[in-house]
Design an enzyme around this catalytic site. Sequence first.
Site, PDB file in Angstrom:
ATOM      1  N   LYS A 153       0.966   3.728  -3.257  1.00  0.00           N
ATOM      2  CA  LYS A 153       0.391   5.055  -3.091  1.00  0.00           C
ATOM      3  C   LYS A 153       1.432   6.142  -3.381  1.00  0.00           C
ATOM      4  CE  LYS A 153      -3.910   4.226  -2.304  1.00  0.00           C
ATOM      5  NZ  LYS A 153      -4.960   4.722  -3.238  1.00  0.00           N
ATOM      6  N   TYR A 206       0.827  -1.203   0.000  1.00  0.00           N
ATOM      7  CA  TYR A 206       0.000   0.000   0.000  1.00  0.00           C
ATOM      8  C   TYR A 206       0.860   1.252   0.000  1.00  0.00           C
ATOM      9  CZ  TYR A 206      -3.850   3.140   1.277  1.00  0.00           C
ATOM     10  OH  TYR A 206      -4.779   4.151   1.295  1.00  0.00           O
TER      11      TYR A 206
END
Length: 261
Positions: free
Chosen positions: A154, A150
């Site tokens: 991101k 993640y």
Amino acid sequence: MTTDLAGQGVVVTGAGRGIGAALARAFAAAGARVAVNDLDAEAARAVAGDCGGTALPGDAASADGLADLVGRARAALGEIDVWCANAGVAPVGGADASATAWASAWEVNVLAHARAAELLLPRWLERGEGRFLSTVSAAGLLTMLGSAPYAVTKHGALAFAEWLSATYRHRGVRVHALCPQGVRTGMLASTGPVGEALLAPTALDPEDVAESALAAVREERFLILPHPEVAEYYRVRATDPDRWIAGMNRLQQGLERSELL
């Protein structure tokens, strides 16, 4: 470009719940014509019904799925003026995260944005206007302990949004990076005890995040920080990275001592 959203054709991916649903409702309340996309067809139809939008369920990450979605959105809206790349996944795990988890995070959190832009840019550049709103997360500015896939993807989503704006801003393409910390959604719940410990205390409602996003769109701001304190964290990270990493490592150690990691 106008910042009047009335009549604008807006597509929101991952809009069956959470931030995406709040964005769809907020754009519709501002007078936009909204296409609600989600893998969950029933959820997409429910949100579309709430806001008077058009449900376009389906895959918003793969090349074929995006081509189909863009085609259906143009048929429904006439033109896509605003694309909200909101769909995202948050697999847990560190360096030991599975290849499947990494592939899914890259596909949904980064490549979906690049693929959508590839399809949208020709018409936007021809018209001299278009708007791309990327739901990045504060993890793209900072990091997310407990989830390497993640955090890394991101960062990639933010990098792509920055590149898109730097490359096409003078040709009428406006880009926004939405970077909240914790938001009271199913994704936050799925992060388990680590997410609860790190993000829940200051979590916002999705409607608050959507309100921040529309304000930034109207003011033509690239970086959207629903949690204003993130700006200071980002400043320290940029100007004193050793201090920043040391602080994050102390937080990591605290999580380990509490057996949350």
